[in-house]
Enzyme design. Structure first.
Site, short mmCIF file in Angstrom:
data_model
loop_
_atom_site.label_atom_id
_atom_site.label_comp_id
_atom_site.label_asym_id
_atom_site.label_seq_id
_atom_site.Cartn_x
_atom_site.Cartn_y
_atom_site.Cartn_z
N HIS A 2 -5.43 8.02 -0.06
CA HIS A 2 -3.99 8.16 -0.28
C HIS A 2 -3.61 8.82 -1.59
O HIS A 2 -2.53 8.57 -2.12
CB HIS A 2 -3.32 6.78 -0.18
CG HIS A 2 -3.26 6.30 1.23
ND1 HIS A 2 -2.52 5.22 1.62
CD2 HIS A 2 -3.83 6.78 2.35
CE1 HIS A 2 -2.65 5.03 2.92
NE2 HIS A 2 -3.45 5.97 3.38
N GLU A 5 0.82 -1.22 0.00
CA GLU A 5 0.00 0.00 0.00
C GLU A 5 0.85 1.26 0.00
O GLU A 5 1.61 1.51 0.92
CB GLU A 5 -0.89 -0.02 1.26
CG GLU A 5 -1.74 1.22 1.42
CD GLU A 5 -2.54 1.23 2.73
OE1 GLU A 5 -2.27 0.38 3.62
OE2 GLU A 5 -3.41 2.10 2.87
#
Ligand code: RNT
Ligand code: ZN
Length: 417
Positions: A261, A225
């Protein structure tokens, strides 16, 4: 809402959808097979159960001090079960390494083993809940600003050892539950201010990952991630989106798209079809960024809807793992789970109910008016009647009836903590 009314409303909705070629019974079946991975860390503001636990670090933050946070493993398990009892369908639980059952002992991150997760494996079996897993590189004296990308070999090796152990644990969990355990790696590594050694840090992170992944594991899947920035690490992130996209494509790993994000005007949904051309599967961290990675509770907003619609339109339902990732300490935490999970499901439901074959045909025939008209019409079709029916058949509260249940749990359980 009484159940007779729910059933009658559903019958009308079913007819309405049938008229545009959508079989709501089929969609209900698909929704039953849509499993969220509920993040354990909403229940206690990402604290975990390490005896030696320090403050939350790594550039993430849970804000608010609403009373009732889980203080130990029993409270957290009770909270998760309460939340699950108010969410239709069957769902997984996503554990971070710091949520091990450490039995009051100091267990450092490079000492953790599957023994610290045996009681979780039993709990999962007893409660019909499949488990997923995450390594934890934040909130530790060795976290600093750099972990797997640290130029100090001692620190780097410590985190490599931790992450390898986490893969072993995930593999054991997967084996025990007879279903792959999805393990996510997110590290906070970055720089607060201008810096020049970016290639060095990224090369080190790549080498650390190569070491971590050197052994194939049959019962777990690796996800990586990236993100834009963290608090206190605003200027540079080693594990950026590009870094992990390239790594995943080159090594057959699963990128994790955390919806918080990206730059505020960047669309996480648009990444689905791009990435799925090159990687086997995707992991999602569904969240709600407000100006930054603020991890607010997921709601039915446009970006979330678009994300699920893109997955359905790509025919990729079973190539995606659906994790939630928000941590709001400013409201009833169980309520936060229930809102977030139900909203994610509603977005998925609406995506499944879209008359996409017809829309797709029009689009391929260059009939743009018809495409736009149908997509606008789809927005106001009676999808909520289908969701209510799903709740009714799943024996969970229909509509806003879950609010009273959460209020009662707060009065009887949470307020006594
Ligand atoms: C942080 C990442 C990460 C964490 C969890 C707790 O920005 O989103 O997924 O939220 O690991
Ligand atoms: Zn995340």
């Amino acid at each position: 809402m009484n159940s007779k009314l729910t059933t009658q409303t559903y019958a009308l909705a079913k007819e309405r959808y049938a008229a545009i070629g959508i079989d709501t019974e089929e969609v209900l079946e698909q929704l039953r097979n849509f499993h969220l991975s509920m993040h354990c860390w909403q229940a206690d503001d990402v604290k975990g159960f390490e005896v030696q636990a320090g403050a939350l670090s790594g550039g993430i933050q849970s804000t608010g001090n609403y009373p009732g946070a889980a203080r130990n493993i029993d409270e957290l398990r009770a909270d998760i079960l309460k939340a699950k009892s108010l969410i239709p369908g069957s769902h997984r639980l996503n554990l971070h390494e710091i949520y091990g059952d450490f039995q009051g002992k100091v267990v450092d991150r490079d000492e953790v083993t599957v023994d610290h997760f045996r009681s979780w494996i039993d709990w999962g079996r007893e409660n019909d809940t499949l488990l997923d897993f995450n390594s934890t590189s934040f909130s530790h004296p060795k976290s600093g600003n750099l972990s797997l990308a640290n130029p100090d070999k001692g620190i780097r090796d410590f985190w490599i050892e931790h992450t390898r152990r986490c893969r072993d644990i995930a593999d054991e969990i997967g084996k025990a539950q007879g279903d792959p355990c999805i393990m996510n790696i997110w590290v906070h590594d970055g720089c607060k201010d201008v810096s020049v050694n970016h290639y060095l840090y990224r090369s080190l992170l790549r080498d650390s990952l190569d070491k971590i992944f050197s052994e194939d594991k049959a019962n777990m899947k690796d996800c990586i991630e990236g993100k834009v920035f963290g608090i206190g690490l605003e200027s540079f992130t080693v594990g950026s989106h590009d870094f992990y996209t390239a790594y995943a494509a080159a090594n057959g790993k699963i990128p994790t798209i955390d919806t918080g994000h990206y730059h505020p005007t960047e669309s996480p949904a648009d990444k689905v079809s791009a990435l799925l051309c090159f990687v086997p599967e995707l992991m999602l961290h569904v969240s709600r960024p407000i100006r930054w990675d603020s991890d607010h509770v997921t709601i039915m907003d446009d970006p979330t809807q678009e994300l699920f619609s893109e997955i359905v339109r790509a025919g990729a339902l079973d190539r995606v793992h659906y994790g939630l990732d928000f941590f709001d300490g400013a409201m009833n935490r169980i309520g936060a789970y229930v809102i977030g999970a139900r909203s994610a499901q509603k977005c998925m439901l609406r995506a499944l109910l879209e008359p996409r074959e017809l829309i797709s045909r029009y689009e391929l025939e260059d009939r743009h008016f018809e495409v736009l008209a149908l997509m606008e019409e789809a927005k106001s079709l009676p999808w909520n009647a289908v969701y209510d029916e799903f709740c009714l058949r799943s024996n969970v509260p229909v509509g806003d009836a879950f609010i009273a249940e959460i209020q009662a749990y707060e009065k009887d359980v949470l307020s006594k903590r």
